[in-house]
Motif scaffolding. Structure first.
Motif, PDB file in Angstrom:
ATOM      1  N   UNK A 146       0.819  -1.213   0.000  1.00 27.01           N
ATOM      2  CA  UNK A 146       0.000   0.000   0.000  1.00 27.01           C
ATOM      3  C   UNK A 146       0.854   1.265   0.000  1.00 27.01           C
ATOM      4  N   UNK A 147       2.035   1.205   0.608  1.00 27.02           N
ATOM      5  CA  UNK A 147       2.926   2.367   0.591  1.00 27.02           C
ATOM      6  C   UNK A 147       3.368   2.684  -0.831  1.00 27.02           C
ATOM      7  N   UNK A 148       3.717   1.665  -1.591  1.00 31.20           N
ATOM      8  CA  UNK A 148       4.133   1.887  -2.980  1.00 31.20           C
ATOM      9  C   UNK A 148       2.934   2.332  -3.822  1.00 31.20           C
ATOM     10  N   UNK A 149       1.771   1.735  -3.592  1.00 36.40           N
ATOM     11  CA  UNK A 149       0.560   2.130  -4.319  1.00 36.40           C
ATOM     12  C   UNK A 149       0.268   3.613  -4.088  1.00 36.40           C
ATOM     13  N   UNK A 150       0.446   4.074  -2.856  1.00 34.01           N
ATOM     14  CA  UNK A 150       0.209   5.478  -2.530  1.00 34.01           C
ATOM     15  C   UNK A 150       1.107   6.414  -3.342  1.00 34.01           C
ATOM     16  N   UNK A 151       2.282   5.945  -3.711  1.00 35.33           N
ATOM     17  CA  UNK A 151       3.225   6.800  -4.435  1.00 35.33           C
ATOM     18  C   UNK A 151       3.056   6.738  -5.953  1.00 35.33           C
ATOM     19  N   UNK A 152       2.172   5.882  -6.441  1.00 36.16           N
ATOM     20  CA  UNK A 152       1.992   5.742  -7.884  1.00 36.16           C
ATOM     21  C   UNK A 152       1.330   6.975  -8.499  1.00 36.16           C
ATOM     22  N   UNK A 153       1.640   7.261  -9.768  1.00 34.02           N
ATOM     23  CA  UNK A 153       0.924   8.325 -10.480  1.00 34.02           C
ATOM     24  C   UNK A 153      -0.540   7.938 -10.718  1.00 34.02           C
ATOM     25  N   UNK A 176      -2.414   4.311 -10.429  1.00 31.33           N
ATOM     26  CA  UNK A 176      -3.312   4.167  -9.270  1.00 31.33           C
ATOM     27  C   UNK A 176      -4.675   3.647  -9.706  1.00 31.33           C
ATOM     28  N   UNK A 177      -5.142   4.125 -10.844  1.00 30.56           N
ATOM     29  CA  UNK A 177      -6.427   3.644 -11.377  1.00 30.56           C
ATOM     30  C   UNK A 177      -6.337   2.158 -11.741  1.00 30.56           C
ATOM     31  N   UNK A 178      -5.213   1.744 -12.297  1.00 29.36           N
ATOM     32  CA  UNK A 178      -5.053   0.341 -12.703  1.00 29.36           C
ATOM     33  C   UNK A 178      -5.087  -0.598 -11.508  1.00 29.36           C
ATOM     34  N   UNK A 179      -4.503  -0.195 -10.409  1.00 33.20           N
ATOM     35  CA  UNK A 179      -4.422  -1.063  -9.234  1.00 33.20           C
ATOM     36  C   UNK A 179      -5.603  -0.871  -8.283  1.00 33.20           C
ATOM     37  N   UNK A 180      -6.407   0.136  -8.522  1.00 29.38           N
ATOM     38  CA  UNK A 180      -7.477   0.506  -7.596  1.00 29.38           C
ATOM     39  C   UNK A 180      -8.436  -0.645  -7.284  1.00 29.38           C
ATOM     40  N   UNK A 232     -14.480   7.432  -1.173  1.00 33.18           N
ATOM     41  CA  UNK A 232     -13.921   8.441  -2.063  1.00 33.18           C
ATOM     42  C   UNK A 232     -12.433   8.508  -1.739  1.00 33.18           C
ATOM     43  N   UNK A 233     -11.627   8.116  -2.671  1.00 34.08           N
ATOM     44  CA  UNK A 233     -10.194   7.987  -2.441  1.00 34.08           C
ATOM     45  C   UNK A 233      -9.460   9.256  -2.864  1.00 34.08           C
ATOM     46  N   UNK A 234      -9.501  10.272  -2.015  1.00 31.65           N
ATOM     47  CA  UNK A 234      -8.876  11.536  -2.382  1.00 31.65           C
ATOM     48  C   UNK A 234      -7.357  11.408  -2.496  1.00 31.65           C
ATOM     49  N   UNK A 235      -6.716  10.878  -1.464  1.00 32.96           N
ATOM     50  CA  UNK A 235      -5.259  10.804  -1.468  1.00 32.96           C
ATOM     51  C   UNK A 235      -4.738   9.710  -2.389  1.00 32.96           C
ATOM     52  N   UNK A 236      -5.470   8.637  -2.490  1.00 35.51           N
ATOM     53  CA  UNK A 236      -4.982   7.494  -3.242  1.00 35.51           C
ATOM     54  C   UNK A 236      -5.139   7.661  -4.749  1.00 35.51           C
ATOM     55  N   UNK A 237      -6.218   8.296  -5.190  1.00 37.06           N
ATOM     56  CA  UNK A 237      -6.463   8.403  -6.627  1.00 37.06           C
ATOM     57  C   UNK A 237      -6.850   9.814  -7.057  1.00 37.06           C
ATOM     58  N   UNK A 238      -7.929  10.326  -6.516  1.00 34.91           N
ATOM     59  CA  UNK A 238      -8.554  11.543  -7.033  1.00 34.91           C
ATOM     60  C   UNK A 238      -7.619  12.742  -7.087  1.00 34.91           C
ATOM     61  N   UNK A 239      -6.874  13.003  -6.031  1.00 34.40           N
ATOM     62  CA  UNK A 239      -6.016  14.179  -5.986  1.00 34.40           C
ATOM     63  C   UNK A 239      -4.901  14.111  -7.037  1.00 34.40           C
ATOM     64  N   UNK A 240      -4.540  12.909  -7.446  1.00 32.86           N
ATOM     65  CA  UNK A 240      -3.478  12.734  -8.440  1.00 32.86           C
ATOM     66  C   UNK A 240      -3.915  13.162  -9.838  1.00 32.86           C
ATOM     67  N   UNK A 241      -5.210  13.296 -10.032  1.00 28.83           N
ATOM     68  CA  UNK A 241      -5.726  13.714 -11.341  1.00 28.83           C
ATOM     69  C   UNK A 241      -5.389  15.182 -11.615  1.00 28.83           C
ATOM     70  N   UNK A 242      -5.262  15.968 -10.569  1.00 31.20           N
ATOM     71  CA  UNK A 242      -4.844  17.374 -10.644  1.00 31.20           C
ATOM     72  C   UNK A 242      -5.622  18.204 -11.661  1.00 31.20           C
TER      73      UNK A 242
END
Length: 173
Positions: free
Chosen positions: A53-60, A64-68, A145-155
């Motif tokens: 999960x630590x590495x998943x958190x750092x993914x672009x 992140x969408x692929x592993x979600x 709603x995964x803000x930190x994990x996915x959504x915020x990365x969409x920028x």
């Protein structure tokens, strides 16, 4: 290499996908995207859900969408491992620390996940009990709603601009 990494993340834990990835030429396996995807698969195989999960958190965003689709399962496995490893009536695990490990946005979300897994939450800590662990009913689990994990990365980028490969605007001033 990027598509190979996406395929490996999408099929996380698949022996067939991992075998295919390991057969790729070295110049593809040595890319940062493939190293991350292979690292997540290795952590999963080792049962190291914290590292996974630590590495998943750092993914672009796209990775992140692929592993979600695997995140819920990773969280279940992590909570099962913690319910056995930290099972002690006098042991309290801080919810904020657990939220960070689970890659959820808040301690409240971590508390809700713990309760749905039969763990006792009091105040801002959880008391793990292996005898109390239950697998939650998948039909009753709310979508997070995964803000930190996915959504915020969409920028602010549109999905079509991401798919078309437009470069992200620089955030440096």
């Amino acid at each position: 290499a990027e598509f190979q990494a996406l395929a490996l993340l999408y099929d996380l834990g698949s022996d067939h996908a991992l075998h295919h990835a390991l057969q790729l030429p070295r110049h593809i396996k040595d890319t940062p995207e493939m190293r991350a995807a292979l690292g997540i698969n290795r952590a999963l195989a080792e049962g190291n859900y914290v590292r996974c999960l630590r590495v998943v958190r750092s993914l672009p965003f796209v990775e992140s969408c692929a592993v979600y689709r695997h995140i819920t399962s990773l969280r279940h496995r992590l909570l099962r491992a913690f319910s056995h490893g930290y099972s002690c009536c006098n042991c309290r695990y801080p919810l904020q620390a657990l939220a960070q490990i689970l890659a959820v946005d808040t301690g409240d979300t971590a508390a809700d996940l713990c309760r749905r897994h039969g763990q006792q939450v009091s105040g801002n800590a959880v008391c793990f009990q292996k005898g109390g662990y239950v697998e939650p009913d998948p039909d009753t689990q709310p979508a997070l709603e995964e803000l930190q994990l996915v959504t915020i990365k969409q920028r602010g980028r549109t999905r079509s601009s991401i798919i078309q490969g437009y470069k992200m605007p620089s955030t440096d001033h």
